[in-house]
Scaffold this active site. Structure first.
Site, PDB file in Angstrom:
ATOM      1  N   HIS A 120       0.836  -1.204   0.000  1.00 45.50           N
ATOM      2  CA  HIS A 120       0.000   0.000   0.000  1.00 45.50           C
ATOM      3  C   HIS A 120       0.867   1.248   0.000  1.00 45.50           C
ATOM      4  CE1 HIS A 120      -2.398  -3.206   1.871  1.00 45.50           C
ATOM      5  NE2 HIS A 120      -3.479  -2.571   1.446  1.00 45.50           N
ATOM      6  N   LYS A 146      -1.483  -7.984  -4.171  1.00 48.31           N
ATOM      7  CA  LYS A 146      -2.357  -6.819  -4.036  1.00 48.31           C
ATOM      8  C   LYS A 146      -1.521  -5.541  -4.021  1.00 48.31           C
ATOM      9  CE  LYS A 146      -5.450  -4.366  -0.876  1.00 48.31           C
ATOM     10  NZ  LYS A 146      -5.946  -4.259   0.516  1.00 48.31           N
TER      11      LYS A 146
END
Length: 226
Positions: A120, A146
């Site tokens: 992230h 991700k």
């Protein structure tokens, strides 16, 4: 957990608020770091939706203090019957200062629990090549890679779509999205380019990341675009 098609996770720190039936969502992301007693909550869960367990560290936008207890709890979650997948931060597997995630990864593999390895950036968007490196490494470490970043302009958002297409076309299972106002639309667009996992809040006003759509709204947008 299979990712043949796009799956939408409803994110919550309260499993009691999880959807009782799979309307609009396919699984529940249980934010263990937002729960008072997450392992007890998992033991008590009797819902029909599978659980993606996330125990997000404070250095990656979560509420869990870093240390062995966080990873121990995630490893225990991976051994729980209702948990179909666990999220482990890429940094918890590779960075010298935070690399304590191997136990959770091993626990997940020992129980055939799907691993989502995540990266992230809540402040901006790395270069296209840097995002490709991050996503590629995440894919190599877990079953799903991700990547969630914060676009500062439309060019950044386009790069998120580009890296999604690149890795999806290469056969990798990816979950990609832009956060914030400028990245919000990518949550509906990246599934068209191969992203297999998205996130939405259980209820309006209870977002766990900037720019999330309500589940029904996101599913409708994706369906319309397809």
């Amino acid at each position: 957990m299979e990712f043949q098609d796009f799956l939408l996770a409803a994110s919550t720190g309260d499993l009691g608020a999880a959807p009782a039936a799979p309307e609009h969502v396919d699984l529940v992301e249980f934010r263990m770091d937002l729960a008072a007693d997450p392992l007890a909550a998992l033991d008590d869960y009797d819902g029909v939706l599978p659980v993606l367990a996330t125990n997000r560290a404070d250095w990656e936008g979560g509420a869990a203090a870093d240390g062995g207890d966080r990873i121990d709890a995630l490893a225990e979650a991976a051994r729980t019957d209702c948990v179909a997948a666990v999220d482990i931060e890429r940094s918890a597997l590779v960075d010298d200062d935070t690399a304590d995630g191997a136990e959770a990864l091993a626990a997940a593999r020992s129980t055939d629990t799907t691993t989502v390895v995540s990266a992230h950036d809540f402040d901006g968007t790395p270069s296209l090549s840097a995002m490709a490196d991050l996503l590629g490494e995440a894919c190599s470490l877990g079953d799903v890679g991700k990547l969630a970043v914060t676009p500062q302009d439309r060019g950044d958002a386009l790069d998120v779509i580009r890296v999604t297409h690149e890795y999806s076309a290469a056969g990798m299972t990816v979950a990609t999205m832009g956060m914030g106002d400028l990245g919000r639309h990518t949550r509906a667009v990246t599934p068209l380019y191969g992203s297999k996992l998205g996130y939405a809040p259980v209820a309006d006003g209870e977002t766990t990341a900037p720019g999330q759509y309500a589940p029904a709204a996101l599913q409708a947008l994706i369906a319309d675009l397809q």
